[in-house]
Motif scaffolding. Sequence first.
Motif, mmCIF file in Angstrom:
data_model
loop_
_atom_site.group_PDB
_atom_site.id
_atom_site.type_symbol
_atom_site.label_atom_id
_atom_site.label_comp_id
_atom_site.label_asym_id
_atom_site.label_seq_id
_atom_site.Cartn_x
_atom_site.Cartn_y
_atom_site.Cartn_z
ATOM 1 N N LYS A 187 0.736 -1.401 0.044
ATOM 2 C CA LYS A 187 -0.071 0.130 0.069
ATOM 3 C C LYS A 187 0.923 0.635 0.546
ATOM 4 O O LYS A 187 0.788 2.306 -1.101
ATOM 5 C CB LYS A 187 -0.369 0.012 0.927
ATOM 6 N N VAL A 245 3.750 1.806 -1.705
ATOM 7 C CA VAL A 245 4.639 1.677 -1.654
ATOM 8 C C VAL A 245 3.964 2.805 -3.362
ATOM 9 O O VAL A 245 4.001 2.495 -4.423
ATOM 10 C CB VAL A 245 5.342 0.033 -2.371
ATOM 11 N N PHE A 246 3.169 0.959 -3.718
ATOM 12 C CA PHE A 246 2.020 1.334 -4.346
ATOM 13 C C PHE A 246 0.938 2.673 -4.231
ATOM 14 O O PHE A 246 0.304 3.635 -5.875
ATOM 15 C CB PHE A 246 1.664 0.315 -4.556
ATOM 16 N N THR A 247 0.772 3.121 -3.327
ATOM 17 C CA THR A 247 0.635 4.735 -3.332
ATOM 18 C C THR A 247 1.557 6.164 -2.989
ATOM 19 O O THR A 247 1.095 6.985 -2.759
ATOM 20 C CB THR A 247 -0.100 5.079 -2.227
ATOM 21 N N GLY A 248 3.104 5.588 -3.033
ATOM 22 C CA GLY A 248 3.837 6.918 -3.159
ATOM 23 C C GLY A 248 3.869 7.402 -1.960
ATOM 24 O O GLY A 248 4.454 8.556 -1.684
ATOM 25 N N GLN A 249 3.818 6.886 -1.049
ATOM 26 C CA GLN A 249 3.940 6.695 0.531
ATOM 27 C C GLN A 249 4.901 6.514 1.256
ATOM 28 O O GLN A 249 5.440 6.172 2.662
ATOM 29 C CB GLN A 249 2.599 6.810 1.122
ATOM 30 N N GLY A 250 6.076 5.454 0.670
ATOM 31 C CA GLY A 250 6.733 4.760 1.108
ATOM 32 C C GLY A 250 7.572 4.096 0.357
ATOM 33 O O GLY A 250 7.549 3.947 -1.072
ATOM 34 N N ALA A 251 8.724 3.922 0.486
ATOM 35 C CA ALA A 251 9.827 2.862 -0.411
ATOM 36 C C ALA A 251 10.044 1.015 1.130
ATOM 37 O O ALA A 251 10.140 1.675 1.533
ATOM 38 C CB ALA A 251 10.741 3.109 -0.737
#
Lengths: 378, 141
Positions: free
Chosen positions: B92, B94-100
């Motif tokens: 979630k 990664v694919f929402t741009g909120q974490g790596a």
Amino acid sequence: MPRRLALFLLVCLCTSTLFAQDLSGIQIHGFATQGFLLSSHNNYLSMQSSSGSLQWTDGAVSFTDSLTSNLRVGIQLHMYQLGQLGGPNVQVDWASGDYKVNDYLGFRAGKVKTALGLFNDSQDVDAIFLWILLPQSVYPADNKSVLLAHLGGEVYGELPLGPRGGKLFYSGFAGERILDRNEGYVQQLAEDGLTFATPPEGKTYGGDLHWQAPLRGLTMGASAAVQALSGIASVGTLQIPSLLVTSPYAQFERRKFYVAGEYRRTPASAILTIGPEVILLPEDQRSWYVMGSYRFTERFQAGSYYSHYVNKALDTALPANYSKDWVLSARYDFNSYFYGKVEGHFLHGTGLGYYESINQNGLKPNSNMLAAKIGFTF
Amino acid sequence: MRKTRCLILLLGLMSVWSAARAQDVVLVANKSVQISAISATDLRAIFLGAKTRFADGSHALPVLLKGGPVHEVFLANYLGESPQEFRTRWQKAVFTGQGAMPKTCDSEAAVIEYVAATPGAIGYVSRISPQDKVKTLVPHN
């Protein structure tokens, strides 16, 4: 269509040993899904679902790099086909820089996913959900782009409330949203006679505040967003004056159980001008859902939800102004990368997800549906 | 018949040894990390991406094992998550741009190597892994 399915299967087979790639710090992740929908009556979500449709493909790939301990940049490219919607064009799902000052304050700028309710920012990430279709009353699959992301920025962070107070998470955003010209709203406007050379757009701002309670697994919160939309077509205009979308929600997860619920109100009345004619489209959408699931094993999960939509601005007794959906879902994870889902829908009302262009013989008020999906993620 | 019994006994012993080994998960950190103990709340927040710093304010860089019993015991005992739940949470982000995703290693030896070479790194290995290149952290409530 068979070519697309073959391509999907080829990608899945060829990459079965592929792990998420980390090239000198650049992380590459992706997913691909293929769905099938069969309905007893009516054609749903612009697919020929009454005769069984495979026109339901989704794929994305993301690239992320942590430049410093505080700064991360990334981009996600996304392609989807949902019946007549979407198409072969690759879109930028999000592309942003994220600077985290500390755990209490961070900033994102670029094309940023919009935090609204429980699942708005993650609604297109099929791999993380048990459900094939999220509750359509709040997260319509044919109109994701309206709320999914905005061009602009976001401020976010968390505030600890002491050892017994839990944590408060906040985010605030502002920017501009642009409708996807291959998506449902633009398609519906085309059915009304308005074809746009450039897609409608408008300013938006809002925020989300949620509390992670000291009782582990319990989250409660509320989101709000102010939106406006306007567009100029060859023969007329679309105008949606500023409106406030509100969305309180709660979820609880403990071990194998998960329950959640959300309410959303969207008073989005539109004004269409087609030639000399001015058409008012009154809308006062009241939507909510409740859902629950249980994980029977590490690989198998099942659940159910009820999704309710009604347009209070119109005669709520007419099927065209409501949509009530009982859903049963199951998911099986074959391994860390492959999963399959199956879902039954018992849909009453025709207020959501139907298009005249593919239902030219009219709509039956009720329809049952069977959906299936396989997905791959790395 | 006797061979079969021996084989069953051997497999049994191997699984008991494996389970016992898995219970012995040790938290390891780069020697530059100033703290010597870490709270369960901080540990969970760091490995779930909610927190990026140790209690002393220094940057924390979690590292994961790709899979296996040590990884599963760490997730269950320290984070209260199954591998599936943990994966979903990170997908979630990664694919929402909120974490790596945190760095992932194939083996415990690779975790030790990475933690030893990376300032702020924190990971986990079984007790039998050599820990002379890193420091161990004591978990507390």
